[in-house]
Design a protein around this motif. Structure first.
Motif, PDB file in Angstrom:
ATOM      1  N   ALA A 219      15.931  -1.311  -9.919  1.00 46.95           N
ATOM      2  CA  ALA A 219      14.726  -1.687 -10.213  1.00 46.95           C
ATOM      3  C   ALA A 219      13.907  -1.334 -11.499  1.00 46.95           C
ATOM      4  O   ALA A 219      13.160  -2.082 -11.938  1.00 46.95           O
ATOM      5  N   VAL A 220      14.131  -0.215 -11.661  1.00 47.38           N
ATOM      6  CA  VAL A 220      13.268   0.681 -12.721  1.00 47.38           C
ATOM      7  C   VAL A 220      13.838  -0.070 -14.121  1.00 47.38           C
ATOM      8  O   VAL A 220      13.061   0.160 -14.986  1.00 47.38           O
ATOM      9  N   GLY A 221      14.868  -0.620 -14.402  1.00 50.33           N
ATOM     10  CA  GLY A 221      15.458  -1.274 -15.505  1.00 50.33           C
ATOM     11  C   GLY A 221      14.775  -2.614 -15.478  1.00 50.33           C
ATOM     12  O   GLY A 221      15.021  -3.532 -16.491  1.00 50.33           O
ATOM     13  N   TYR A 222      13.883  -3.214 -14.693  1.00 48.64           N
ATOM     14  CA  TYR A 222      13.133  -4.456 -14.832  1.00 48.64           C
ATOM     15  C   TYR A 222      11.645  -4.378 -14.773  1.00 48.64           C
ATOM     16  O   TYR A 222      10.928  -4.319 -13.608  1.00 48.64           O
TER      17      TYR A 222
ATOM     18  N   ILE B  99       7.988  -5.294 -15.056  1.00 48.36           N
ATOM     19  CA  ILE B  99       6.835  -6.235 -14.241  1.00 48.36           C
ATOM     20  C   ILE B  99       6.136  -6.660 -15.533  1.00 48.36           C
ATOM     21  O   ILE B  99       5.693  -7.948 -15.779  1.00 48.36           O
ATOM     22  N   ASN B 100       5.657  -5.719 -16.275  1.00 46.64           N
ATOM     23  CA  ASN B 100       4.536  -5.994 -17.405  1.00 46.64           C
ATOM     24  C   ASN B 100       4.842  -4.776 -18.444  1.00 46.64           C
ATOM     25  O   ASN B 100       5.743  -4.130 -18.062  1.00 46.64           O
ATOM     26  N   GLU B 101       3.697  -4.495 -19.154  1.00 48.21           N
ATOM     27  CA  GLU B 101       4.043  -3.389 -20.161  1.00 48.21           C
ATOM     28  C   GLU B 101       3.790  -2.162 -19.514  1.00 48.21           C
ATOM     29  O   GLU B 101       3.917  -1.087 -20.106  1.00 48.21           O
ATOM     30  N   TRP B 102       3.170  -2.307 -18.120  1.00 51.47           N
ATOM     31  CA  TRP B 102       2.666  -0.853 -17.451  1.00 51.47           C
ATOM     32  C   TRP B 102       3.630  -0.444 -16.391  1.00 51.47           C
ATOM     33  O   TRP B 102       3.676   0.759 -15.829  1.00 51.47           O
ATOM     34  N   LEU B 103       4.564  -1.369 -15.781  1.00 51.85           N
ATOM     35  CA  LEU B 103       4.951  -1.057 -14.638  1.00 51.85           C
ATOM     36  C   LEU B 103       6.425  -1.655 -14.630  1.00 51.85           C
ATOM     37  O   LEU B 103       6.816  -2.723 -15.366  1.00 51.85           O
ATOM     38  N   THR B 104       7.382  -1.045 -14.078  1.00 47.76           N
ATOM     39  CA  THR B 104       8.708  -1.572 -13.458  1.00 47.76           C
ATOM     40  C   THR B 104       8.691  -2.064 -11.983  1.00 47.76           C
ATOM     41  O   THR B 104       7.841  -1.140 -11.360  1.00 47.76           O
ATOM     42  N   TRP B 105       9.776  -2.645 -11.564  1.00 46.13           N
ATOM     43  CA  TRP B 105       9.862  -2.770  -9.971  1.00 46.13           C
ATOM     44  C   TRP B 105      10.229  -1.403  -9.408  1.00 46.13           C
ATOM     45  O   TRP B 105       9.682  -1.485  -8.281  1.00 46.13           O
ATOM     46  N   GLY B 106      10.691  -0.545 -10.113  1.00 46.11           N
ATOM     47  CA  GLY B 106      10.996   0.866  -9.358  1.00 46.11           C
ATOM     48  C   GLY B 106       9.738   1.579  -9.003  1.00 46.11           C
ATOM     49  O   GLY B 106       9.871   2.132  -8.012  1.00 46.11           O
ATOM     50  N   ALA B 107       8.702   1.228  -9.687  1.00 38.79           N
ATOM     51  CA  ALA B 107       7.474   1.880  -9.052  1.00 38.79           C
ATOM     52  C   ALA B 107       6.865   1.379  -7.841  1.00 38.79           C
ATOM     53  O   ALA B 107       6.039   2.119  -7.241  1.00 38.79           O
ATOM     54  N   LEU B 108       7.461   0.409  -7.357  1.00 39.61           N
ATOM     55  CA  LEU B 108       7.061  -0.210  -5.964  1.00 39.61           C
ATOM     56  C   LEU B 108       7.823   0.132  -4.749  1.00 39.61           C
ATOM     57  O   LEU B 108       7.628   0.334  -3.774  1.00 39.61           O
ATOM     58  N   THR B 109       9.090   0.663  -5.185  1.00 41.09           N
ATOM     59  CA  THR B 109      10.148   1.043  -4.300  1.00 41.09           C
ATOM     60  C   THR B 109      10.453   2.620  -4.096  1.00 41.09           C
ATOM     61  O   THR B 109      10.486   2.829  -3.234  1.00 41.09           O
ATOM     62  N   TYR B 110      10.213   3.194  -5.260  1.00 43.04           N
ATOM     63  CA  TYR B 110      10.538   4.766  -5.148  1.00 43.04           C
ATOM     64  C   TYR B 110       9.766   5.589  -4.296  1.00 43.04           C
ATOM     65  O   TYR B 110      10.002   6.471  -3.651  1.00 43.04           O
ATOM     66  N   PRO B 111       8.362   5.314  -4.343  1.00 48.24           N
ATOM     67  CA  PRO B 111       7.342   5.815  -3.120  1.00 48.24           C
ATOM     68  C   PRO B 111       7.681   5.997  -1.740  1.00 48.24           C
ATOM     69  O   PRO B 111       7.397   6.873  -1.225  1.00 48.24           O
ATOM     70  N   ILE B 112       8.516   5.047  -1.216  1.00 46.82           N
ATOM     71  CA  ILE B 112       9.150   5.071   0.106  1.00 46.82           C
ATOM     72  C   ILE B 112      10.076   6.241   0.197  1.00 46.82           C
ATOM     73  O   ILE B 112      10.108   6.680   1.444  1.00 46.82           O
ATOM     74  N   ALA B 113      10.672   6.853  -0.685  1.00 48.96           N
ATOM     75  CA  ALA B 113      11.272   8.110  -0.747  1.00 48.96           C
ATOM     76  C   ALA B 113      10.548   9.146  -0.109  1.00 48.96           C
ATOM     77  O   ALA B 113      10.842   9.857   0.656  1.00 48.96           O
ATOM     78  N   PHE B 114       9.126   9.286  -0.586  1.00 51.20           N
ATOM     79  CA  PHE B 114       8.264  10.279  -0.243  1.00 51.20           C
ATOM     80  C   PHE B 114       7.818  10.032   1.142  1.00 51.20           C
ATOM     81  O   PHE B 114       7.748  11.167   1.998  1.00 51.20           O
ATOM     82  N   LEU B 115       7.719   8.723   1.681  1.00 49.40           N
ATOM     83  CA  LEU B 115       7.405   8.389   3.125  1.00 49.40           C
ATOM     84  C   LEU B 115       8.627   8.955   4.051  1.00 49.40           C
ATOM     85  O   LEU B 115       8.384   9.462   5.127  1.00 49.40           O
ATOM     86  N   VAL B 116       9.867   8.580   3.390  1.00 46.31           N
ATOM     87  CA  VAL B 116      10.988   9.100   4.239  1.00 46.31           C
ATOM     88  C   VAL B 116      11.150  10.682   4.549  1.00 46.31           C
ATOM     89  O   VAL B 116      11.334  11.279   5.365  1.00 46.31           O
ATOM     90  N   THR B 117      10.699  11.249   3.509  1.00 46.73           N
ATOM     91  CA  THR B 117      10.766  12.904   3.363  1.00 46.73           C
ATOM     92  C   THR B 117       9.749  13.366   4.307  1.00 46.73           C
ATOM     93  O   THR B 117       9.902  14.300   5.242  1.00 46.73           O
ATOM     94  N   ASP B 118       8.609  12.831   4.262  1.00 43.36           N
ATOM     95  CA  ASP B 118       7.491  12.947   5.079  1.00 43.36           C
ATOM     96  C   ASP B 118       7.439  12.766   6.490  1.00 43.36           C
ATOM     97  O   ASP B 118       7.103  13.632   7.192  1.00 43.36           O
ATOM     98  N   LEU B 119       8.196  11.938   6.907  1.00 43.18           N
ATOM     99  CA  LEU B 119       8.333  11.285   8.124  1.00 43.18           C
ATOM    100  C   LEU B 119       9.257  12.478   8.799  1.00 43.18           C
ATOM    101  O   LEU B 119       9.168  12.967   9.907  1.00 43.18           O
ATOM    102  N   THR B 120      10.427  12.750   8.087  1.00 49.27           N
ATOM    103  CA  THR B 120      11.558  13.577   8.417  1.00 49.27           C
ATOM    104  C   THR B 120      11.001  15.221   8.488  1.00 49.27           C
ATOM    105  O   THR B 120      11.206  15.788   9.487  1.00 49.27           O
ATOM    106  N   ASN B 121      10.012  15.446   7.877  1.00 50.78           N
ATOM    107  CA  ASN B 121       9.409  16.744   7.464  1.00 50.78           C
ATOM    108  C   ASN B 121       8.609  16.821   8.927  1.00 50.78           C
ATOM    109  O   ASN B 121       8.427  17.745   9.639  1.00 50.78           O
ATOM    110  N   ARG B 122       7.598  15.852   9.194  1.00 49.07           N
ATOM    111  CA  ARG B 122       6.741  15.933  10.501  1.00 49.07           C
ATOM    112  C   ARG B 122       7.411  15.810  11.703  1.00 49.07           C
ATOM    113  O   ARG B 122       7.183  16.666  12.849  1.00 49.07           O
ATOM    114  N   LEU B 123       8.549  15.150  11.790  1.00 46.64           N
ATOM    115  CA  LEU B 123       9.299  15.169  13.021  1.00 46.64           C
ATOM    116  C   LEU B 123      10.137  16.093  13.290  1.00 46.64           C
ATOM    117  O   LEU B 123      10.327  16.588  14.435  1.00 46.64           O
TER     118      LEU B 123
END
Length: 184
Positions: free
Chosen positions: A26-29, A31-55
């Motif tokens: 997605a980072v290769g696509y 959205i505009n001059e400021w964003l790629t689609w990867g900016a919207l998907t990658y933060p989910i990696a932090f959610l996965v890490t944080d949930l695993t860490n919390r649990l």
């Protein structure tokens, strides 16, 4: 490793590998001059890490990061640009391990502080490493993409507190308190 913890770690690894692969494509696509689609998907990696860490704690979270790193980079070398895969792997490993360390130090504070602060700080490192490695000297507007990406990561870090809270709150009470005795 308990059965529930093993299942959680395996689910985290699969989710992490998928998030990294999708984000590296997605980072290769733009959205505009400021964003790629990867900016919207990658933060989910932090959610996965944080949930695993919390649990389950920092050690299982690191297992998810290491295996997710190997899976994500391997798949990205096949399906994404190799330069993106290398940049992503480097940034991912450093930022996710930093996220785990910060989260673990803050785990006993108010429920939202550890995931928010660890994601904000780790996103700074991730963005700087990824964009400078992936796009330096390519002629692409990587600095503006990095600024936009970081802004999106900050917004996503705040927005992902909602699913974090919902997920933690829906678990049985004994699982919510396994690692830190903090009420969900």
């Amino acid at each position: 490793m308990r059965s529930i913890e093993l299942k959680g770690v395996v689910a985290g690894i699969l989710a992490m590998g998928l998030v990294v692969l999708v984000s590296n494509i997605a980072v290769g696509y733009p959205i505009n001059e400021w964003l790629t689609w990867g900016a919207l998907t990658y933060p989910i990696a932090f959610l996965v890490t944080d949930l695993t860490n919390r649990l389950f704690g920092a050690s299982p979270a690191r297992k998810v990061v290491y295996a997710g790193f190997a899976t994500g980079v391997t798949l990205s070398l096949i399906f994404a640009d190799p330069r993106i895969a290398i940049a992503s792997g480097t940034a991912f490993l450093v930022a996710q391990l930093l996220d785990i360390a910060i989260f673990d130090r803050m785990r006993r504070q108010t429920w939202w502080k550890a995931p928010l602060v660890s994601s904000v700080i780790s996103s700074t490192v991730d963005t700087a490493l990824f964009f400078s490695i992936a796009f330096y000297a390519t002629g692409l507007p990587w600095v503006t993409w990095a600024i936009g990406d970081y802004g999106a990561k900050l917004a996503m870090a705040a927005a992902l507190l909602v699913p974090f809270r919902i997920f933690i709150s829906t678990l049985p009470k004994h699982l919510r308190q396994v690692q830190d005795n903090t009420p969900a």
